[in-house]
Design a protein around this motif. Structure first.
Motif, mmCIF file in Angstrom:
data_model
loop_
_atom_site.group_PDB
_atom_site.id
_atom_site.type_symbol
_atom_site.label_atom_id
_atom_site.label_comp_id
_atom_site.label_asym_id
_atom_site.label_seq_id
_atom_site.Cartn_x
_atom_site.Cartn_y
_atom_site.Cartn_z
ATOM 1 N N LYS A 1 -17.402 -41.742 4.053
ATOM 2 C CA LYS A 1 -17.894 -41.067 2.502
ATOM 3 C C LYS A 1 -17.651 -42.628 1.823
ATOM 4 C CE LYS A 1 -18.305 -37.140 3.443
ATOM 5 N NZ LYS A 1 -17.520 -35.704 3.180
ATOM 6 N N ARG A 2 -17.669 -43.767 2.498
ATOM 7 C CA ARG A 2 -17.791 -45.032 1.428
ATOM 8 C C ARG A 2 -18.732 -45.444 0.991
ATOM 9 N NH1 ARG A 2 -12.482 -47.155 0.077
ATOM 10 N NH2 ARG A 2 -11.143 -46.829 1.825
ATOM 11 N N PHE A 3 -19.295 -45.498 -0.166
ATOM 12 C CA PHE A 3 -20.609 -45.837 -0.830
ATOM 13 C C PHE A 3 -21.382 -46.737 0.245
ATOM 14 C CE2 PHE A 3 -19.122 -44.366 -5.077
ATOM 15 C CZ PHE A 3 -19.595 -43.879 -5.380
ATOM 16 N N GLY A 4 -22.645 -46.690 1.307
ATOM 17 C CA GLY A 4 -23.195 -47.305 1.576
ATOM 18 C C GLY A 4 -22.215 -47.690 3.105
ATOM 19 N N CYS A 5 -21.717 -47.052 4.041
ATOM 20 C CA CYS A 5 -20.838 -47.178 5.133
ATOM 21 C C CYS A 5 -22.014 -46.682 5.735
ATOM 22 C CB CYS A 5 -19.496 -46.679 4.840
ATOM 23 S SG CYS A 5 -18.681 -47.676 6.888
ATOM 24 N N GLN A 6 -21.683 -44.828 5.967
ATOM 25 C CA GLN A 6 -22.807 -44.279 7.187
ATOM 26 C C GLN A 6 -21.804 -44.278 8.721
ATOM 27 O OE1 GLN A 6 -24.966 -42.062 5.953
ATOM 28 N NE2 GLN A 6 -24.450 -42.676 3.387
ATOM 29 N N ARG A 7 -20.896 -44.979 8.619
ATOM 30 C CA ARG A 7 -20.106 -44.940 10.366
ATOM 31 C C ARG A 7 -19.185 -43.933 10.683
ATOM 32 N NH1 ARG A 7 -17.790 -50.906 11.310
ATOM 33 N NH2 ARG A 7 -17.993 -49.565 13.416
ATOM 34 N N PHE A 8 -19.371 -43.676 11.814
ATOM 35 C CA PHE A 8 -18.213 -42.357 12.225
ATOM 36 C C PHE A 8 -17.311 -42.868 12.615
ATOM 37 C CE2 PHE A 8 -22.284 -40.538 12.053
ATOM 38 C CZ PHE A 8 -22.095 -38.371 11.500
ATOM 39 N N GLY B 1 -13.697 -53.047 3.508
ATOM 40 C CA GLY B 1 -12.053 -52.045 3.482
ATOM 41 C C GLY B 1 -12.300 -50.920 5.274
ATOM 42 N N VAL B 2 -11.533 -49.886 5.693
ATOM 43 C CA VAL B 2 -11.430 -49.672 6.663
ATOM 44 C C VAL B 2 -11.917 -47.650 5.501
ATOM 45 C CG1 VAL B 2 -9.367 -49.864 6.916
ATOM 46 C CG2 VAL B 2 -9.610 -48.096 5.554
ATOM 47 N N CYS B 3 -12.272 -47.161 6.794
ATOM 48 C CA CYS B 3 -13.519 -45.708 6.554
ATOM 49 C C CYS B 3 -12.926 -45.237 6.535
ATOM 50 C CB CYS B 3 -14.359 -45.523 7.994
ATOM 51 S SG CYS B 3 -15.457 -46.840 8.886
ATOM 52 N N SER B 4 -13.185 -44.168 5.502
ATOM 53 C CA SER B 4 -11.990 -43.280 4.924
ATOM 54 C C SER B 4 -13.152 -42.073 4.858
ATOM 55 C CB SER B 4 -11.650 -43.485 3.373
ATOM 56 O OG SER B 4 -11.152 -42.264 3.239
ATOM 57 N N ALA B 5 -12.766 -40.470 4.547
ATOM 58 C CA ALA B 5 -13.521 -39.311 4.206
ATOM 59 C C ALA B 5 -13.342 -39.141 3.193
ATOM 60 C CB ALA B 5 -12.746 -38.238 5.074
ATOM 61 N N ASN B 6 -11.884 -39.746 2.330
ATOM 62 C CA ASN B 6 -11.842 -39.920 0.802
ATOM 63 C C ASN B 6 -11.149 -40.911 -0.059
ATOM 64 O OD1 ASN B 6 -11.502 -36.344 0.729
ATOM 65 N ND2 ASN B 6 -10.006 -36.691 2.363
ATOM 66 N N PRO B 7 -12.402 -41.211 -0.084
ATOM 67 C CA PRO B 7 -11.869 -43.025 -1.242
ATOM 68 C C PRO B 7 -11.555 -42.840 -1.654
ATOM 69 C CG PRO B 7 -14.057 -42.915 0.291
ATOM 70 C CD PRO B 7 -14.097 -41.149 0.002
ATOM 71 N N GLU B 8 -10.889 -43.639 -1.955
ATOM 72 C CA GLU B 8 -9.783 -43.777 -3.228
ATOM 73 C C GLU B 8 -10.897 -44.117 -4.782
ATOM 74 O OE1 GLU B 8 -10.099 -47.634 -1.850
ATOM 75 O OE2 GLU B 8 -8.834 -45.758 -1.133
ATOM 76 N N GLN C 1 -13.270 -42.021 -5.038
ATOM 77 C CA GLN C 1 -14.597 -41.641 -5.684
ATOM 78 C C GLN C 1 -14.521 -39.582 -5.327
ATOM 79 O OE1 GLN C 1 -16.396 -44.651 -2.262
ATOM 80 N NE2 GLN C 1 -17.442 -42.568 -2.379
ATOM 81 N N GLU C 2 -13.292 -39.703 -5.432
ATOM 82 C CA GLU C 2 -12.828 -37.906 -5.979
ATOM 83 C C GLU C 2 -13.460 -36.999 -6.512
ATOM 84 O OE1 GLU C 2 -10.475 -40.526 -6.285
ATOM 85 O OE2 GLU C 2 -9.706 -40.524 -4.175
ATOM 86 N N SER C 3 -14.040 -37.320 -7.984
ATOM 87 C CA SER C 3 -14.170 -36.180 -8.874
ATOM 88 C C SER C 3 -15.822 -37.289 -9.399
ATOM 89 C CB SER C 3 -13.709 -36.212 -10.178
ATOM 90 O OG SER C 3 -13.140 -37.621 -10.447
ATOM 91 N N GLY C 4 -16.052 -38.737 -8.796
ATOM 92 C CA GLY C 4 -17.891 -38.944 -9.817
ATOM 93 C C GLY C 4 -18.391 -38.977 -8.512
ATOM 94 N N LYS C 5 -18.931 -39.029 -10.040
ATOM 95 C CA LYS C 5 -20.616 -38.593 -9.172
ATOM 96 C C LYS C 5 -21.633 -39.556 -8.109
ATOM 97 C CE LYS C 5 -23.146 -37.563 -13.861
ATOM 98 N NZ LYS C 5 -24.078 -37.836 -14.513
ATOM 99 N N ARG C 6 -21.697 -38.924 -7.097
ATOM 100 C CA ARG C 6 -22.243 -39.558 -5.557
ATOM 101 C C ARG C 6 -23.846 -40.546 -5.840
ATOM 102 N NH1 ARG C 6 -19.250 -40.865 -1.850
ATOM 103 N NH2 ARG C 6 -20.884 -40.549 -0.742
ATOM 104 N N PHE C 7 -24.872 -39.559 -6.860
ATOM 105 C CA PHE C 7 -25.139 -40.869 -7.276
ATOM 106 C C PHE C 7 -25.455 -40.995 -8.353
ATOM 107 C CE2 PHE C 7 -27.310 -36.873 -6.605
ATOM 108 C CZ PHE C 7 -28.399 -36.545 -7.303
ATOM 109 N N LEU C 8 -26.080 -41.966 -8.974
ATOM 110 C CA LEU C 8 -26.522 -41.697 -10.978
ATOM 111 C C LEU C 8 -28.336 -41.713 -10.910
ATOM 112 C CD1 LEU C 8 -24.408 -44.730 -11.763
ATOM 113 C CD2 LEU C 8 -24.419 -42.058 -11.982
ATOM 114 N N GLY C 9 -28.674 -41.255 -11.913
ATOM 115 C CA GLY C 9 -29.659 -41.313 -12.380
ATOM 116 C C GLY C 9 -30.912 -41.623 -13.461
#
Length: 211
Positions: free
Chosen positions: A61-68, A117-124, A126-134
Motif C-alpha cells: 500500500k505504499r504510494f506508487g509501489c503496486q507490488r505483491f 523501504g519494505v513492502c507494507s499493507a499498513n505503511p506508517e 498513511q493510516e488516516s491520510g488521503k490516498r490522493f489529492l485534487g
C-alpha cells in the motif's frame, strides 16, 4: 407470423459470470433459452488473514509501489513515493515530486519512486491520510494568508474580547459599554489607555481576592 418487439428472459447469473446483451428482434418462432435449475458453485474464499491473491500475497500500500508480497515471508524491498498523488485537471504527479508531471496515466505510473523501504499493507503515516489529492487541496494549500495574522490585537478588539468574557460570567454588557465609554471620553478617545486602565483595575480586583 407477426414479429414481437420485446421478449422477457429469466435466467440465473452466478457471481463473477460474464453477461452480454445482444441487440436485434426476436420472432415468435425463436426458441427460449434453457433455464438453469441450480446455481453455479461460488468460488472458494481466500484463506483467512490473507486478503488478495490465492497464494496469500497482498499488494503493498505504499504510494506508487503496486507490488505483491508475502506478509509472512522475508521483507521485500520496494521503491515508493512518500506523498499521495495529485490529479488536477489533466496533470498527474506525486506530491513529493512536484517537478515530475505526466498527462497520461500510464506515464504517471512509470514515475520512479523517491524513497526505498519494505513492502507494507499498513505503511506508517498513511493510516488516516488521503490516498490522493485534487484541486480543492491545492487551493487550500495555496490560499492567501493575512500578513497581520500574528500582529498584536488592536485596543478595540481587546475591549470586544473583554466584553464577551465578562458577559459570559454574568456581567451586564450595557454596564461595561457605559464604563469604557466614559473612560474613553476622559482619555480623549485613546482606547489603548482604556485597555490599560481595565488591566490595572482587574489586576487589583483579582489580587484582593487572594488576601
Amino acid at each position: 407470423p407477426p414479429k414481437k418487439t420485446a421478449a422477457v428472459m429469466e435466467d440465473f447469473v452466478a457471481s463473477g459470470d460474464d453477461c452480454y446483451v445482444l441487440g436485434g428482434e426476436i420472432t415468435a418462432g425463436d426458441a427460449a433459452p434453457p433455464k438453469k435449475t441450480a446455481a453455479s458453485p461460488a468460488p472458494a474464499a481466500a484463506p483467512a488473514g490473507k486478503p488478495g491473491r490465492a497464494d496469500g500475497k497482498v499488494r503493498c500500500k505504499r504510494f506508487g509501489c503496486q507490488r505483491f508480497y508475502d506478509p509472512d515471508g522475508a521483507p521485500q524491498e520496494c521503491v515508493h513515493h512518500t506523498g499521495p498523488p495529485i490529479f488536477h485537471e489533466t496533470a498527474k504527479w506525486w506530491s513529493c515530486c512536484p517537478d515530475r508531471k505526466a498527462y497520461d496515466f500510464e506515464e504517471f505510473m512509470k514515475i520512479t519512486g523517491c524513497a526505498k523501504g519494505v513492502c507494507s499493507a499498513n505503511p506508517e503515516g498513511q493510516e488516516s491520510g488521503k490516498r490522493f489529492l485534487g484541486g480543492t487541496d491545492l487551493r487550500a494549500e495555496n490560499a492567501p494568508k493575512r500578513l497581520d495574522a500574528d500582529a498584536p490585537k488592536e485596543p478595540r478588539h481587546k475591549l470586544a474580547d473583554l466584553r464577551q468574557g465578562l458577559e459570559s460570567v454574568g456581567v451586564d454588557s450595557a454596564l461595561f459599554d457605559q464604563v469604557w465609554g466614559q473612560m474613553a471620553a476622559k482619555n480623549n478617545g485613546d482606547l489603548a489607555a482604556v485597555v490599560d486602565r481595565f488591566r490595572d483595575h482587574l489586576t487589583e480586583s483579582l489580587q484582593s481576592l487572594t488576601k
